[in-house]
Write a protein that holds these residues in place. Sequence first.
Motif, PDB file in Angstrom:
ATOM      1  N   GLY A 127      29.029  58.232  38.135  1.00  0.00           N
ATOM      2  CA  GLY A 127      29.953  57.291  38.758  1.00  0.00           C
ATOM      3  C   GLY A 127      29.700  55.865  38.299  1.00  0.00           C
ATOM      4  O   GLY A 127      28.747  55.575  37.577  1.00  0.00           O
ATOM      5  N   PRO A 128      30.574  54.923  38.718  1.00  0.00           N
ATOM      6  CA  PRO A 128      30.357  53.519  38.389  1.00  0.00           C
ATOM      7  C   PRO A 128      29.167  52.942  39.137  1.00  0.00           C
ATOM      8  O   PRO A 128      28.753  53.487  40.167  1.00  0.00           O
ATOM      9  CB  PRO A 128      31.669  52.852  38.840  1.00  0.00           C
ATOM     10  N   VAL A 129      28.620  51.844  38.631  1.00  0.00           N
ATOM     11  CA  VAL A 129      27.511  51.146  39.279  1.00  0.00           C
ATOM     12  C   VAL A 129      27.949  49.709  39.540  1.00  0.00           C
ATOM     13  O   VAL A 129      28.295  48.976  38.601  1.00  0.00           O
ATOM     14  CB  VAL A 129      26.239  51.158  38.404  1.00  0.00           C
ATOM     15  N   ALA A 130      27.952  49.301  40.804  1.00  0.00           N
ATOM     16  CA  ALA A 130      28.296  47.930  41.180  1.00  0.00           C
ATOM     17  C   ALA A 130      27.009  47.165  41.447  1.00  0.00           C
ATOM     18  O   ALA A 130      26.166  47.616  42.228  1.00  0.00           O
ATOM     19  CB  ALA A 130      29.189  47.919  42.409  1.00  0.00           C
ATOM     20  N   ILE A 131      26.874  46.000  40.803  1.00  0.00           N
ATOM     21  CA  ILE A 131      25.641  45.214  40.875  1.00  0.00           C
ATOM     22  C   ILE A 131      25.994  43.795  41.288  1.00  0.00           C
ATOM     23  O   ILE A 131      26.848  43.159  40.650  1.00  0.00           O
ATOM     24  CB  ILE A 131      24.940  45.180  39.497  1.00  0.00           C
ATOM     25  N   GLY A 132      25.367  43.281  42.341  1.00  0.00           N
ATOM     26  CA  GLY A 132      25.641  41.903  42.699  1.00  0.00           C
ATOM     27  C   GLY A 132      25.343  41.589  44.151  1.00  0.00           C
ATOM     28  O   GLY A 132      24.691  42.361  44.863  1.00  0.00           O
ATOM     29  N   THR A 133      25.848  40.452  44.585  1.00  0.00           N
ATOM     30  CA  THR A 133      25.710  40.040  45.980  1.00  0.00           C
ATOM     31  C   THR A 133      26.617  40.898  46.852  1.00  0.00           C
ATOM     32  O   THR A 133      27.541  41.560  46.349  1.00  0.00           O
ATOM     33  CB  THR A 133      26.130  38.576  46.142  1.00  0.00           C
ATOM     34  N   PRO A 134      26.407  40.900  48.170  1.00  0.00           N
ATOM     35  CA  PRO A 134      27.306  41.650  49.044  1.00  0.00           C
ATOM     36  C   PRO A 134      28.771  41.256  48.856  1.00  0.00           C
ATOM     37  O   PRO A 134      29.658  42.110  48.880  1.00  0.00           O
ATOM     38  CB  PRO A 134      26.797  41.300  50.449  1.00  0.00           C
ATOM     39  N   GLU A 135      29.028  39.977  48.651  1.00  0.00           N
ATOM     40  CA  GLU A 135      30.409  39.510  48.481  1.00  0.00           C
ATOM     41  C   GLU A 135      31.007  40.064  47.192  1.00  0.00           C
ATOM     42  O   GLU A 135      32.151  40.550  47.185  1.00  0.00           O
ATOM     43  CB  GLU A 135      30.453  37.975  48.462  1.00  0.00           C
ATOM     44  N   LYS A 136      30.277  40.016  46.104  1.00  0.00           N
ATOM     45  CA  LYS A 136      30.781  40.506  44.815  1.00  0.00           C
ATOM     46  C   LYS A 136      31.004  42.012  44.857  1.00  0.00           C
ATOM     47  O   LYS A 136      32.041  42.522  44.387  1.00  0.00           O
ATOM     48  CB  LYS A 136      29.810  40.143  43.691  1.00  0.00           C
TER      49      LYS A 136
END
Length: 462
Positions: free
Chosen positions: A368-377
Amino acid sequence: MKKQIRLNAFAMNCVAHQSPGLWTHPRDRTTEYNRLPYWTDLARTLERGRFDGLFLADVLGVYDVFGGSPDAALRNATQTPANDPMLLISAMAAVTENLGFGVTSNLSYEPPYTFARRMSTLDHLTEGRIGWNVVTGYLDSAAKGAGKDKQTAHDDRYDVADEYMEVVYKLWEGSWEDDAVLRDRISGIFADPAKVHRVRHAGNNYRVDAIHLCEPSPQRTPVLYQAGTSPRGRQFAAEHAECVFMSGPSAKIIAPRVAAIRELAAKAGRNPAEILMFSMFTIILGRTEAEAKAKYADYRSHINPEGALTLMSGWTGVDFSTYDLDQQVRHVENDAGRTAMDNITRADPDRVWTVREVAQHVGIGGIGPVAIGTPEKVADEIEAWFDQTDVDGLNVPFAVSPGDFADIADMLVPELTRRGRYKGAYAKGSLREKLFGAGRARLSAPHPAVQHRPHIRAKAAE
């Protein structure tokens, strides 16, 4: 009004699950998978984050396609060893009040009569918080372990599954009437024999002549999950599933799968909106972008490429040890899982995968995709994913457990709640009621299970 975002944690009763090599990370606790405190701590963390459920994967065989041997799986703890997921659930239910449990069980190797009792027992002990992920398997090693030369052909497995479902529906829905249990201390009668019915089934694959051993549980039939998105898997999901789990690296792959299942469900006379779609989506959070990126880089340094390719070899039935790392992956059709191979070959014609890229991508969270960042991003990315795919929820794997889930509970959930996209509190009732609404603890028409209830059968016979 935009749909509410649902979250399932995705795990397995093994080391690392879908992030091979990450068990070596100093914050990972999955080597404690064989001790209850790990699981009860995880359950409490998920309930704190108001996760809808814990989705437990399982396999019955060893990943021995890579190199034609189980050695790589054993070296790298590639879903080996793997303990029974069902035995975890009672302990986790005892320390939570609302968390649901979707447990994978392979119908190919267990008689429906005994399986139906195990699920009814769990539905009682969880007070209606159990779901079943219906799978037919994809490993020849599992078939050999069960005394067969090899697994049944891919589409034929679903034909067997259709009959299996008919049998368990008869046991769960048709054996005991709603008012069969009296518990009458004065008369000394516990159950009315006239309201407990023998199930008789003689089909191509199964024969049963028995009453169901369990009195009616809160949901009777557990919430039904399904995880195959091959054409035959979609057909099965459209008829039986209440929740569908799918994986793919991009919205371009997921969106048509969601649309195809909804279309088939409508043709089957079901409300397409009442089949909840969960896609795999890995989340790595930081208080700042720099912190999140540093965490991701740290995680990547622990990836075990051989372990990742061992996973992909098992999922696809293709021995990736015979490929050069920079070789393009081309489509192969066999009797293993179809979806994993489609994900890296023909599902997205604009993306060409090399073996090296597959190993790096699968190394954290699977395909699957991987989302990396702050909670907002990350919240922005999740909202965009929902808009692009029409999914209803995410099945969230981990790189490091339970730390990644704690981050979601403590950082992402408050942000999604602030946006009005996440529940502020659990709904009351069973898992099915939490997912579909109050008063819906049991399946409703036109689901095929309903026709096996005694009063429905009696009307049909008139």
